[in-house]
Structures are given as structure tokens and as C-alpha cells.
Design an enzyme around this catalytic site. Structure first.
Site, PDB file in Angstrom:
ATOM      1  N   HIS A  98      22.217  -7.216 -55.281  1.00  0.00           N
ATOM      2  CA  HIS A  98      23.599  -6.996 -55.961  1.00  0.00           C
ATOM      3  C   HIS A  98      22.770  -7.547 -57.503  1.00  0.00           C
ATOM      4  O   HIS A  98      22.424  -8.404 -57.627  1.00  0.00           O
ATOM      5  CB  HIS A  98      24.815  -7.673 -55.651  1.00  0.00           C
ATOM      6  CG  HIS A  98      24.550  -9.235 -55.467  1.00  0.00           C
ATOM      7  ND1 HIS A  98      24.121  -9.662 -54.098  1.00  0.00           N
ATOM      8  CD2 HIS A  98      24.529 -10.270 -56.052  1.00  0.00           C
ATOM      9  CE1 HIS A  98      23.876 -10.899 -54.219  1.00  0.00           C
ATOM     10  NE2 HIS A  98      24.506 -11.280 -55.250  1.00  0.00           N
ATOM     11  N   HIS A 100      23.867  -9.010 -61.329  1.00  0.00           N
ATOM     12  CA  HIS A 100      24.949  -9.406 -62.038  1.00  0.00           C
ATOM     13  C   HIS A 100      24.773  -8.961 -63.395  1.00  0.00           C
ATOM     14  O   HIS A 100      23.613  -8.850 -63.953  1.00  0.00           O
ATOM     15  CB  HIS A 100      24.715 -11.037 -62.089  1.00  0.00           C
ATOM     16  CG  HIS A 100      24.849 -11.748 -60.881  1.00  0.00           C
ATOM     17  ND1 HIS A 100      26.020 -12.335 -60.218  1.00  0.00           N
ATOM     18  CD2 HIS A 100      23.940 -11.894 -59.655  1.00  0.00           C
ATOM     19  CE1 HIS A 100      25.955 -12.967 -59.225  1.00  0.00           C
ATOM     20  NE2 HIS A 100      24.860 -12.854 -58.926  1.00  0.00           N
TER      21      HIS A 100
HETATM   22  P1  5GP Z   1      24.580 -14.431 -55.625  1.00  0.00           P
HETATM   23  O1  5GP Z   1      24.623 -15.953 -55.482  1.00  0.00           O
HETATM   24  O2  5GP Z   1      24.488 -13.921 -53.988  1.00  0.00           O
HETATM   25  O3  5GP Z   1      23.488 -13.841 -56.448  1.00  0.00           O
HETATM   26  O4  5GP Z   1      25.910 -13.885 -56.124  1.00  0.00           O
HETATM   27  C1  5GP Z   1      26.887 -13.680 -55.242  1.00  0.00           C
HETATM   28  C2  5GP Z   1      28.182 -13.169 -56.069  1.00  0.00           C
HETATM   29  O5  5GP Z   1      29.324 -12.826 -55.308  1.00  0.00           O
HETATM   30  C3  5GP Z   1      28.716 -14.550 -56.848  1.00  0.00           C
HETATM   31  O6  5GP Z   1      28.890 -14.532 -58.119  1.00  0.00           O
HETATM   32  C4  5GP Z   1      30.244 -14.519 -56.095  1.00  0.00           C
HETATM   33  O7  5GP Z   1      31.235 -15.117 -57.146  1.00  0.00           O
HETATM   34  C5  5GP Z   1      30.395 -13.162 -55.749  1.00  0.00           C
HETATM   35  N1  5GP Z   1      31.384 -12.942 -54.762  1.00  0.00           N
HETATM   36  C6  5GP Z   1      31.238 -13.784 -53.561  1.00  0.00           C
HETATM   37  N2  5GP Z   1      32.127 -13.285 -52.571  1.00  0.00           N
HETATM   38  C7  5GP Z   1      32.816 -12.217 -53.376  1.00  0.00           C
HETATM   39  C8  5GP Z   1      34.027 -11.474 -53.156  1.00  0.00           C
HETATM   40  O8  5GP Z   1      34.598 -11.559 -51.903  1.00  0.00           O
HETATM   41  N3  5GP Z   1      34.609 -10.635 -53.910  1.00  0.00           N
HETATM   42  C9  5GP Z   1      33.795 -10.628 -55.058  1.00  0.00           C
HETATM   43  N4  5GP Z   1      34.320  -9.778 -56.276  1.00  0.00           N
HETATM   44  N5  5GP Z   1      32.736 -11.240 -55.435  1.00  0.00           N
HETATM   45  C10 5GP Z   1      32.290 -12.072 -54.669  1.00  0.00           C
END
Ligand code: 5GP
Length: 139
Positions: A98, A100
Site C-alpha cells: 500500500h 500512503h
Molecule cells: P503500514 O504501517 O502497514 O504501512 O500502514 C497500514 C495503514 O493501514 C495504517 O496507516 C492504518 O491506519 C491503516 N489501516 C489499518 N487497518 C485499516 C482498515 O481497516 N481500514 C482502513 N481504511 N485503513 C486501515
């Protein structure tokens, strides 16, 4: 077991979807670092950027390219930080690639991603040459 993001793709859990096409989807982050914080993902589940087939990578970038100005305009941001946490040690929590897109504002005080690290490493020229050639031979 499918990732939480695959469940969003399948419509099994709700999300504020802002864009969708055949291979990619974008939705608001549930814990936004700034208003408009958006995630862009491939619909198919790949854990890391390294795992993406070229066509999926191209589709993903096309959606990022489309969404960056859309997000900035929507929340009247001055800029955006666009980043992947690529792997667990880099802070990736959801094992589904993903991107950001985090809106940035003149006075947000968050600084550049360089702020993740301390002072730059002072590497000798011969080590830099070797690292460059190791990367070049694999690129
Ligand atoms: P990572 O730390 O893996 O790069 O970021 C994961 C992101 O996914 C985090 O910013 C978190 O807030 C977001 N996230 C986690 N679970 C969900 C969800 O169920 N729905 C949405 N819309 N975002 C999520």
C-alpha cells in the site's frame, strides 16, 4: 487468510473508497496522519513492492499518479509525502502493498522522511563504489 485490505476490496468491511479500477483501489486511511491521508493498493494481494509483477506495478503507479493531485486539491494541501513502508522492519503492518499519500501543510512540522533517521551515514568512497556496483549489477 486474506488481509484487511483484501476484505475492503471484497466489500466485506467498509472503507471510504475514493477511486477504483480493474486492478487498483484507493481509500481513506482509518487512522489519518492528516486530513485526506489516502492508501492506494493493488486489488490482488502482494506483500511487498518486490513481489509485484511489472504490469501490476505500472497500474499501481498510474493510480498513485492520478490520486496525488486529487488528494492535494481536495484538502487544499501544499504538498504530499508519498511513501511505502516496504517490509515489516520498515514499519509495514498490513502485509498487502500500500502506498500512503499523506497531505502536507506549510505549518505541519512533520519534516521530510529523512527525519526517520539520524545524521546521514558517512561512508567511505570505496564502500559507496562497491554498493553502487552491487546495485547496478542487479538492476
Ligand atoms: P503500514 O504501517 O502497514 O504501512 O500502514 C497500514 C495503514 O493501514 C495504517 O496507516 C492504518 O491506519 C491503516 N489501516 C489499518 N487497518 C485499516 C482498515 O481497516 N481500514 C482502513 N481504511 N485503513 C486501515
Amino acid at each position: 487468510m486474506s488481509t484487511i485490505f483484501s476484505q475492503i476490496v471484497e466489500g466485506e468491511i467498509p472503507a471510504r473508497i475514493v477511486y477504483e479500477d480493474e486492478t487498483t483501489i484507493a481509500f481513506l486511511d482509518a487512522n489519518p496522519l492528516a486530513p485526506g491521508h489516502t492508501l492506494v493498493i493493488p486489488k490482488e494481494e502482494y506483500e511487498r513492492l518486490n513481489d509485484l509483477p511489472e504490469d501490476v506495478a505500472a497500474d499501481l503507479y498510474a493510480t498513485i499518479h492520478r490520486l496525488v493531485p486529487a488528494v492535494e486539491d481536495a484538502v487544499d494541501a501544499d504538498a504530499t509525502t508519498v511513501a511505502f513502508n516496504n517490509g515489516e522492519e520498515a514499519g509495514q503492518e498490513v502485509p498487502h502493498v500500500h502506498c500512503h499519500i499523506v497531505p502536507r501543510f506549510d505549518d505541519d512540522g512533520a519534516g521530510p522522511i529523512h527525519g526517520l533517521f539520524g545524521a546521514p551515514e558517512d561512508l567511505p568512497d570505496d564502500e559507496l563504489d562497491e554498493i553502487a556496483s552491487e546495485i547496478e549489477s542487479r538492476a
